[in-house]
Scaffold this active site. Structure first.
Site, PDB file in Angstrom:
ATOM      1  N   ASP A  19       1.303  -1.718   0.257  1.00  0.00           N
ATOM      2  CA  ASP A  19       0.097  -0.107  -0.109  1.00  0.00           C
ATOM      3  C   ASP A  19       0.838   1.282   0.288  1.00  0.00           C
ATOM      4  O   ASP A  19       1.858   1.196   0.274  1.00  0.00           O
ATOM      5  CB  ASP A  19      -0.505  -0.180   0.973  1.00  0.00           C
ATOM      6  N   ASN A  67     -10.974  -2.602  -5.290  1.00  0.00           N
ATOM      7  CA  ASN A  67     -10.083  -1.371  -6.090  1.00  0.00           C
ATOM      8  C   ASN A  67     -10.822  -0.833  -7.538  1.00  0.00           C
ATOM      9  O   ASN A  67     -10.539   0.164  -7.720  1.00  0.00           O
ATOM     10  CB  ASN A  67      -8.963  -1.647  -6.265  1.00  0.00           C
ATOM     11  N   TRP A  68     -12.306  -1.430  -7.829  1.00  0.00           N
ATOM     12  CA  TRP A  68     -12.863  -1.307  -9.303  1.00  0.00           C
ATOM     13  C   TRP A  68     -13.572  -0.380  -9.074  1.00  0.00           C
ATOM     14  O   TRP A  68     -13.926   0.565  -9.405  1.00  0.00           O
ATOM     15  CB  TRP A  68     -13.552  -2.321  -9.467  1.00  0.00           C
ATOM     16  N   GLU A 206       1.240 -13.479  12.242  1.00  0.00           N
ATOM     17  CA  GLU A 206       1.794 -12.167  13.072  1.00  0.00           C
ATOM     18  C   GLU A 206       1.731 -11.166  12.102  1.00  0.00           C
ATOM     19  O   GLU A 206       1.578 -10.750  11.124  1.00  0.00           O
ATOM     20  CB  GLU A 206       3.098 -12.346  13.253  1.00  0.00           C
TER      21      GLU A 206
HETATM   22  C1  IPE Z   1      -5.398  -2.362  -0.222  1.00  0.00           C
HETATM   23  O1  IPE Z   1      -4.710  -0.960  -0.154  1.00  0.00           O
HETATM   24  C2  IPE Z   1      -5.269  -3.224  -1.294  1.00  0.00           C
HETATM   25  C3  IPE Z   1      -4.178  -3.382  -2.020  1.00  0.00           C
HETATM   26  C4  IPE Z   1      -3.083  -3.244  -1.737  1.00  0.00           C
HETATM   27  C5  IPE Z   1      -4.112  -4.110  -3.208  1.00  0.00           C
HETATM   28  P1  IPE Z   1      -6.524  -0.121  -0.489  1.00  0.00           P
HETATM   29  O2  IPE Z   1      -5.433   1.123  -0.202  1.00  0.00           O
HETATM   30  O3  IPE Z   1      -6.942  -0.630  -1.017  1.00  0.00           O
HETATM   31  O4  IPE Z   1      -6.401  -0.302   0.985  1.00  0.00           O
HETATM   32  P2  IPE Z   1      -8.173   0.743   1.903  1.00  0.00           P
HETATM   33  O5  IPE Z   1      -8.696   0.814   0.987  1.00  0.00           O
HETATM   34  O6  IPE Z   1      -7.004   1.935   2.072  1.00  0.00           O
HETATM   35  O7  IPE Z   1      -8.435   0.173   2.716  1.00  0.00           O
HETATM   36  C1  IPE Z   2      -1.584   0.166  -3.641  1.00  0.00           C
HETATM   37  O1  IPE Z   2      -1.948   1.519  -3.702  1.00  0.00           O
HETATM   38  C2  IPE Z   2      -1.977  -0.624  -4.912  1.00  0.00           C
HETATM   39  C3  IPE Z   2      -3.443  -0.448  -4.900  1.00  0.00           C
HETATM   40  C4  IPE Z   2      -4.324  -0.343  -4.115  1.00  0.00           C
HETATM   41  C5  IPE Z   2      -3.927  -0.931  -6.400  1.00  0.00           C
HETATM   42  P1  IPE Z   2      -2.198   2.686  -3.196  1.00  0.00           P
HETATM   43  O2  IPE Z   2      -2.899   3.339  -4.325  1.00  0.00           O
HETATM   44  O3  IPE Z   2      -3.850   2.031  -1.844  1.00  0.00           O
HETATM   45  O4  IPE Z   2      -1.774   3.853  -2.841  1.00  0.00           O
HETATM   46  P2  IPE Z   2      -2.127   4.669  -1.873  1.00  0.00           P
HETATM   47  O5  IPE Z   2      -2.632   3.847  -0.308  1.00  0.00           O
HETATM   48  O6  IPE Z   2      -3.912   5.903  -2.406  1.00  0.00           O
HETATM   49  O7  IPE Z   2      -1.316   6.068  -1.415  1.00  0.00           O
HETATM   50 MG    MG Z   3      -4.218   2.216  -0.864  1.00  0.00          MG
END
Ligand code: IPE
Ligand code: IPE
Ligand code: MG
Length: 241
Positions: A19, A67-68, A206
């Site tokens: 993330d 994520n969609w 963990e």
């Molecule tokens: C979790 O991250 C999904 C991935 C790392 C692929 P998100 O950025 O989508 O999660 P939220 O929205 O902060 O909970």
């Molecule tokens: C994780 O990074 C990758 C995916 C969820 C695809 P993010 O895109 O969620 O990055 P932030 O959390 O917005 O910084």
């Molecule tokens: Mg994120």
């Protein structure tokens, strides 16, 4: 260099919620996809750190069922990045003896991407090194729901006696059925939540929540977390004598 002798009780299976790509790009005044590209480049170093750390299984969260909800531009950019990543990395993964699997629901993915995923899995099927599992259109609740559907179908077909269903039954229907449960789950970017990742499988994992944004995560940081894991007292509900 990481040394397996430093980590006698190291995690056999590490799962990572990668993330922070978007924030990493925004901090640099660049579009979010710039961060996703930088993030994809970090995967190789982390995969390569595994053998010396004694890590047999690495599972990475690349795209969630939620994520969609992002903009069409970001989703399309990510799908194109996944296609490019697979095409570009296939040879290196094979050469490094990495066995690749994908988990998640494929139905919403485009045919070209599915074909590349199938090809990568087939090409690395005989590899005996690190087991890399990529979670793509993966959600823990979705996985349990799909597993339950198949389990119910087996009951309806008379292949499964409902009275025998126990904790060992459901995991056989999960996408992860061939994988051991994760020992260590790492989330980068400072968020302390699971976001629907490996819900069933992580019951006794963990957790490490680190502030590093994913595009800045290194093999060294992984080594540090693995060493810290070695000092944890995992009780699994019991009391040590
Ligand atoms: C979790 O991250 C999904 C991935 C790392 C692929 P998100 O950025 O989508 O999660 P939220 O929205 O902060 O909970
Ligand atoms: C994780 O990074 C990758 C995916 C969820 C695809 P993010 O895109 O969620 O990055 P932030 O959390 O917005 O910084
Ligand atoms: Mg994120």
């Amino acid at each position: 260099m990481p040394d397996a002798s430093d980590t006698p009780q190291g995690p056999r299976h590490i799962a990572i919620i990668m993330d922070g790509n978007g924030r990493w790009a925004t901090m640099r005044g660049r579009p979010r996809l710039f961060g996703h590209h930088a993030g994809a480049k970090r995967v190789r170093e982390v995969v390569e750190a595994c053998p010396d750390l004694g890590v047999e299984y690495l599972t990475i969260f690349a795209f969630s069922t939620e994520n969609w909800k992002r903009t069409q531009v970001e989703v399309a950019g990510l799908m194109s990045l996944f296609r490019r990543y697979i095409s570009k990395e296939t040879r290196a993964l094979k050469e490094r003896n990495v066995k690749v699997r994908f988990i998640g629901d494929r139905v919403r993915l485009d045919a070209k991407l599915i074909a590349l995923m199938d090809e990568l899995e087939a090409l690395t099927a005989d590899c005996t090194g690190t087991n890399l599992t990529i979670a793509l259109n993966y959600g823990g609740r979705d996985e349990v729901a799909r597993a339950t559907r198949r389990l119910a179908q087996d009951v309806a077909a008379g292949k499964l006696d409902p009275d025998t269903v126990d904790e060992e039954t459901l995991p056989r229907y999960l996408d992860t059925h061939v994988l051991p449960d994760p020992d260590l789950v790492i989330r980068t970017s400072g968020e302390a939540r699971i976001s629907n990742f490996l819900l069933w499988q992580s019951a006794y994992a963990e957790y490490e929540f680190v502030d590093t944004l994913w595009p800045d995560f290194t093999g060294e940081e992984l080594t540090r977390l693995v060493n810290r894991f070695g000092k944890r007292d995992r009780r699994f509900g019991a009391v040590k004598p």
